[in-house]
Design a protein around this motif. Structure first.
Motif, PDB file in Angstrom:
ATOM      1  N   TRP A 158       4.701 -37.134  15.740  1.00 32.64           N
ATOM      2  CA  TRP A 158       5.428 -38.235  16.375  1.00 32.64           C
ATOM      3  C   TRP A 158       5.466 -38.092  17.905  1.00 32.64           C
ATOM      4  CZ3 TRP A 158       6.508 -42.581  14.037  1.00 32.64           C
ATOM      5  CH2 TRP A 158       7.388 -43.493  14.614  1.00 32.64           C
ATOM      6  N   ARG A 159       4.779 -37.088  18.438  1.00 33.99           N
ATOM      7  CA  ARG A 159       4.860 -36.778  19.862  1.00 33.99           C
ATOM      8  C   ARG A 159       4.498 -37.958  20.778  1.00 33.99           C
ATOM      9  NH1 ARG A 159       1.977 -31.458  20.812  1.00 33.99           N
ATOM     10  NH2 ARG A 159       3.828 -30.686  19.753  1.00 33.99           N
ATOM     11  N   PRO A 160       3.511 -38.815  20.437  1.00 34.82           N
ATOM     12  CA  PRO A 160       3.170 -39.918  21.339  1.00 34.82           C
ATOM     13  C   PRO A 160       4.246 -40.999  21.433  1.00 34.82           C
ATOM     14  CG  PRO A 160       1.357 -39.442  19.831  1.00 34.82           C
ATOM     15  CD  PRO A 160       2.562 -38.735  19.315  1.00 34.82           C
ATOM     16  N   TYR A 161       5.270 -40.958  20.594  1.00 36.80           N
ATOM     17  CA  TYR A 161       6.240 -42.050  20.517  1.00 36.80           C
ATOM     18  C   TYR A 161       7.620 -41.588  20.958  1.00 36.80           C
ATOM     19  CZ  TYR A 161       2.339 -43.254  17.526  1.00 36.80           C
ATOM     20  OH  TYR A 161       1.068 -43.452  17.049  1.00 36.80           O
ATOM     21  N   PHE A 162       8.511 -42.540  21.213  1.00 33.35           N
ATOM     22  CA  PHE A 162       9.873 -42.200  21.623  1.00 33.35           C
ATOM     23  C   PHE A 162      10.585 -41.423  20.521  1.00 33.35           C
ATOM     24  CE2 PHE A 162       9.332 -45.949  24.462  1.00 33.35           C
ATOM     25  CZ  PHE A 162       9.567 -45.298  25.657  1.00 33.35           C
ATOM     26  N   PRO A 163      11.365 -40.418  20.889  1.00 29.80           N
ATOM     27  CA  PRO A 163      12.114 -39.658  19.877  1.00 29.80           C
ATOM     28  C   PRO A 163      13.059 -40.578  19.103  1.00 29.80           C
ATOM     29  CG  PRO A 163      12.156 -38.535  21.992  1.00 29.80           C
ATOM     30  CD  PRO A 163      11.585 -39.899  22.248  1.00 29.80           C
ATOM     31  N   THR A 164      13.280 -40.242  17.852  1.00 25.71           N
ATOM     32  CA  THR A 164      14.193 -41.029  17.030  1.00 25.71           C
ATOM     33  C   THR A 164      14.886 -40.134  16.015  1.00 25.71           C
ATOM     34  OG1 THR A 164      14.345 -42.784  15.362  1.00 25.71           O
ATOM     35  CG2 THR A 164      12.246 -41.637  15.519  1.00 25.71           C
ATOM     36  N   GLU A 165      16.138 -40.421  15.756  1.00 28.65           N
ATOM     37  CA  GLU A 165      16.893 -39.650  14.767  1.00 28.65           C
ATOM     38  C   GLU A 165      16.499 -40.029  13.343  1.00 28.65           C
ATOM     39  OE1 GLU A 165      21.010 -40.203  15.521  1.00 28.65           O
ATOM     40  OE2 GLU A 165      20.992 -39.089  17.415  1.00 28.65           O
ATOM     41  N   ASP A 166      15.701 -41.082  13.216  1.00 29.73           N
ATOM     42  CA  ASP A 166      15.275 -41.522  11.879  1.00 29.73           C
ATOM     43  C   ASP A 166      14.130 -40.685  11.329  1.00 29.73           C
ATOM     44  OD1 ASP A 166      17.091 -43.626  12.064  1.00 29.73           O
ATOM     45  OD2 ASP A 166      15.620 -44.933  13.036  1.00 29.73           O
ATOM     46  N   LEU A 167      13.583 -39.787  12.121  1.00 29.79           N
ATOM     47  CA  LEU A 167      12.401 -39.025  11.739  1.00 29.79           C
ATOM     48  C   LEU A 167      12.751 -37.883  10.794  1.00 29.79           C
ATOM     49  CD1 LEU A 167       9.416 -39.358  12.637  1.00 29.79           C
ATOM     50  CD2 LEU A 167       9.796 -37.440  14.201  1.00 29.79           C
ATOM     51  N   ILE A 168      11.893 -37.658   9.778  1.00 33.20           N
ATOM     52  CA  ILE A 168      12.070 -36.550   8.841  1.00 33.20           C
ATOM     53  C   ILE A 168      10.696 -36.138   8.336  1.00 33.20           C
ATOM     54  CG2 ILE A 168      12.419 -38.110   6.884  1.00 33.20           C
ATOM     55  CD1 ILE A 168      14.306 -36.036   5.655  1.00 33.20           C
ATOM     56  N   THR A 169      10.486 -34.845   8.140  1.00 34.20           N
ATOM     57  CA  THR A 169       9.205 -34.396   7.599  1.00 34.20           C
ATOM     58  C   THR A 169       9.160 -34.618   6.090  1.00 34.20           C
ATOM     59  OG1 THR A 169       9.918 -32.136   7.131  1.00 34.20           O
ATOM     60  CG2 THR A 169       9.062 -32.590   9.359  1.00 34.20           C
ATOM     61  N   ALA A 170       7.963 -34.689   5.570  1.00 45.59           N
ATOM     62  CA  ALA A 170       7.800 -34.894   4.128  1.00 45.59           C
ATOM     63  C   ALA A 170       8.425 -33.747   3.335  1.00 45.59           C
ATOM     64  CB  ALA A 170       6.314 -35.025   3.792  1.00 45.59           C
ATOM     65  N   ASP A 171       8.255 -32.525   3.815  1.00 48.09           N
ATOM     66  CA  ASP A 171       8.824 -31.382   3.101  1.00 48.09           C
ATOM     67  C   ASP A 171      10.344 -31.469   3.055  1.00 48.09           C
ATOM     68  OD1 ASP A 171       6.349 -30.330   2.600  1.00 48.09           O
ATOM     69  OD2 ASP A 171       6.375 -28.916   4.289  1.00 48.09           O
ATOM     70  N   ASP A 172      10.963 -31.850   4.180  1.00 45.22           N
ATOM     71  CA  ASP A 172      12.427 -31.962   4.208  1.00 45.22           C
ATOM     72  C   ASP A 172      12.900 -33.111   3.320  1.00 45.22           C
ATOM     73  OD1 ASP A 172      12.674 -29.806   5.868  1.00 45.22           O
ATOM     74  OD2 ASP A 172      12.850 -30.992   7.714  1.00 45.22           O
ATOM     75  N   TYR A 173      12.148 -34.195   3.326  1.00 47.54           N
ATOM     76  CA  TYR A 173      12.540 -35.340   2.490  1.00 47.54           C
ATOM     77  C   TYR A 173      12.478 -34.960   1.016  1.00 47.54           C
ATOM     78  CZ  TYR A 173      12.709 -40.000   0.455  1.00 47.54           C
ATOM     79  OH  TYR A 173      13.070 -41.085  -0.290  1.00 47.54           O
ATOM     80  N   LEU A 174      11.420 -34.247   0.617  1.00 49.15           N
ATOM     81  CA  LEU A 174      11.273 -33.864  -0.783  1.00 49.15           C
ATOM     82  C   LEU A 174      12.294 -32.817  -1.203  1.00 49.15           C
ATOM     83  CD1 LEU A 174       7.369 -33.677  -0.989  1.00 49.15           C
ATOM     84  CD2 LEU A 174       8.856 -35.509  -1.827  1.00 49.15           C
ATOM     85  N   ALA A 175      12.747 -31.999  -0.247  1.00 49.69           N
ATOM     86  CA  ALA A 175      13.698 -30.928  -0.561  1.00 49.69           C
ATOM     87  C   ALA A 175      15.138 -31.402  -0.548  1.00 49.69           C
ATOM     88  CB  ALA A 175      13.537 -29.780   0.441  1.00 49.69           C
ATOM     89  N   GLU A 176      15.360 -32.625  -0.148  1.00 49.73           N
ATOM     90  CA  GLU A 176      16.722 -33.151  -0.027  1.00 49.73           C
ATOM     91  C   GLU A 176      17.430 -33.134  -1.371  1.00 49.73           C
ATOM     92  OE1 GLU A 176      17.742 -37.453   1.021  1.00 49.73           O
ATOM     93  OE2 GLU A 176      17.400 -36.522   2.979  1.00 49.73           O
ATOM     94  N   THR A 177      18.656 -32.587  -1.390  1.00 50.62           N
ATOM     95  CA  THR A 177      19.458 -32.550  -2.620  1.00 50.62           C
ATOM     96  C   THR A 177      20.760 -33.302  -2.392  1.00 50.62           C
ATOM     97  OG1 THR A 177      20.459 -30.441  -1.963  1.00 50.62           O
ATOM     98  CG2 THR A 177      18.503 -30.342  -3.365  1.00 50.62           C
ATOM     99  N   ARG A 178      21.350 -33.798  -3.484  1.00 47.69           N
ATOM    100  CA  ARG A 178      22.584 -34.565  -3.390  1.00 47.69           C
ATOM    101  C   ARG A 178      23.682 -33.887  -4.200  1.00 47.69           C
ATOM    102  NH1 ARG A 178      19.949 -39.611  -2.675  1.00 47.69           N
ATOM    103  NH2 ARG A 178      18.567 -39.238  -0.929  1.00 47.69           N
ATOM    104  N   PRO A 179      24.809 -33.562  -3.582  1.00 41.28           N
ATOM    105  CA  PRO A 179      25.919 -32.960  -4.332  1.00 41.28           C
ATOM    106  C   PRO A 179      26.396 -33.898  -5.437  1.00 41.28           C
ATOM    107  CG  PRO A 179      26.288 -32.830  -1.953  1.00 41.28           C
ATOM    108  CD  PRO A 179      25.119 -33.718  -2.170  1.00 41.28           C
TER     109      PRO A 179
END
Length: 500
Positions: A13-34
């Motif tokens: 994502w380096r060529p674009y403006f930073p955004t808090e909406d960004l997440i890596t695929a590994d982090d998205y797949l590892a996401e757990t919900r209490p």
């Protein structure tokens, strides 16, 4: 609305403006919900949009799982797993874009397509070439994927789509990066309304097809009609192939539009879908009961339903077959148990021919069915759905041949047809067809019958009868497709009420 942009690495994502909406695929797949926050998470997921920019979008790769889990969480994701499945198979892409050739040839006449090949990169339905903007938009509307690369080639002065595949974010040039950023901004502001083909549906129905099948149960036009009818009823109809067996749990129903057989993936997928709780037409029990002519012959005879006179031949009978044939009246018809579309059916003119053909056919089956020959100008085909007559067609024999389909000269030929309202068909034909299907189940069947004077006999029952545009729909038109999908809708609603 919450937005999540999934990339392989944050550095992508380096060529674009930073955004808090960004997440890596590994982090998205590892996401757990209490567990204690499941209701709150469910509400948030329903409002969340996921833009999957992963590079590995192949089946069962990490990018594929991002889209799969997004849908499992109730989030809206682009691209969906259905779109990824279609993009992975050229035949399914062609089906989604079957009207593209008209646009391509129009662009060629205007001089917008030149040379012998053109590569077009599409970002949320936009492209760098203004003259091809309509083409880019069409590709995105039919196969909504954030980044696409299409290749078009010219052969004999006709332009065709030769390939269409997802494009990696890291493959964009500087000019394409600028367009991507602005297109993403415009797209996210529209709150995902831009892909016309994508909307929320009440149910998801998988339609199993084989794009390479020579004589499929439904032609292209019929598949499109099923998709159109489904959308009007709130059912999202997706075309799948045998490679998608692992995705069956994503759907509420399975509609088999591929020629079935017991020792075949169609039967295995029907079993798997039924095990997953899907509404299945036709179900594995119907496939079991319909695809084997030996089974049907015995079933009809046992239950007293009129069928051609005949006998079963065992491979072990071969040494005594001449003796058995001595009292037979020829010509007769010899059948392999699982033939379809007139294949594996041989007309036997003499005892000598019976010995020759039986020896040949016994190499593939331990049992054969030998029946009386009943010559007619046509066979009746009565379509039955949920125990009710749906249509009735006359299938005429191929010219100069004794069967509807003639495979004898290398190229398959078939006879003509006419389709009628069930009430315009002899009552005995309809009554016999309904009586026969009650032995099978409550799915979609095509009962083949012969009428010789006052005598009506069942030739066979098909578990996935032909539904083709211009043939079986000649009487009901589009209402035929609607009536079939209404049965799916009723059963899927019943499943949901029961918690299935």
């Amino acid at each position: 609305m919450p937005l999540q942009i999934v990339v392989d690495r944050l550095t992508d994502w380096r060529p674009y403006f930073p955004t808090e909406d960004l997440i890596t695929a590994d982090d998205y797949l590892a996401e757990t919900r209490p567990a204690q926050n499941l209701e709150k998470e469910k509400e948030q997921d329903a409002a969340t949009h996921v833009i999957n920019l992963s590079g590995d979008l192949e089946y069962l790769e990490s990018g594929y799982y991002v889209s799969l889990l997004a849908q499992a969480r109730g989030q809206r994701v682009l691209p969906s797993v259905e779109t990824l499945n279609q993009l992975s198979r050229k035949a399914l892409v062609d089906l989604q874009l079957d009207d593209l050739n008209t646009l391509l040839n129009d662009l060629a006449r205007r001089g917008s397509l030149t040379g012998n090949s053109v590569t077009l990169r599409v970002m949320f339905g936009e492209c760098l070439e203004p003259a091809l903007s309509k083409l880019a938009r069409r590709l995105f509307e039919r196969l909504p994927c954030p980044l696409l690369e299409a290749r078009f080639t010219r052969r004999q002065d006709m332009w065709r789509l030769s390939s269409l595949k997802p494009l990696r974010l890291t493959a964009l040039t500087q000019d394409e990066q600028d367009l991507f950023a602005s297109a993403l901004n415009r797209h996210s502001r529209k709150v995902w309304r831009s892909p016309k083909a994508r909307r929320r549906y009440r149910f998801d129905l998988a339609m199993l097809v084989d794009p390479l099948e020579d004589l499929p149960p439904s032609n292209r036009g019929a598949l499109k009609e099923f998709i159109r009818a489904g959308r009007k009823l709130g059912i999202d109809v997706s075309l799948i192939t045998k490679r998608d067996v692992g995705r069956l749990a994503e759907f509420d129903g399975l509609f088999i539009r591929e020629t079935t057989s017991l020792d075949h993936h169609t039967y295995r997928m029907a079993r798997r879908a039924e095990h997953e709780g899907l509404v299945v037409i036709d179900d594995p029990r119907s496939i079991l009961r319909c695809t084997n002519k030996v089974y049907l012959h015995t079933l009809l005879r046992t239950r007293g339903i009129a069928a051609p006179e005949g006998m079963l031949l065992n491979r072990h009978d071969l040494p005594r077959l001449a003796e058995k044939a001595a009292g037979l009246n020829f010509p007769m018809v010899l059948k392999v148990p699982d033939g379809s579309f007139s294949r594996g059916i041989v007309k036997i003119a003499s005892a000598e021919a019976l010995l020759t053909e039986a020896e040949r056919l016994f190499s593939s089956s331990a049992l054969l069915l030998l029946q009386e020959w009943l010559p007619t100008d046509f066979d009746w085909r009565v379509g039955v759905l949920n125990g009710q007559p749906l249509f009735a067609s006359r299938y005429y024999m191929a010219r100069g041949h004794w069967q509807i389909y003639d495979h004898s000269k290398g190229k398959t030929r078939s006879g003509g047809f006419s389709t009628h309202a069930p009430e315009d068909v002899p009552a005995t034909v309809i009554k016999t067809a309904l009586k026969a299907t009650r032995l099978i189940g409550n799915g979609l069947y095509g009962v083949d019958l012969k009428q010789i004077g006052d005598r009506v006999v069942v030739i066979e029952i098909n578990d996935n009868p032909n539904i083709d545009t211009g043939v079986e729909d000649a009487f009901l038109g589009r209402a035929l497709y609607t009536r079939i999908l209404e049965v799916f809708l009723e059963r899927m609603e019943a499943n949901r009420r029961l918690g299935g």
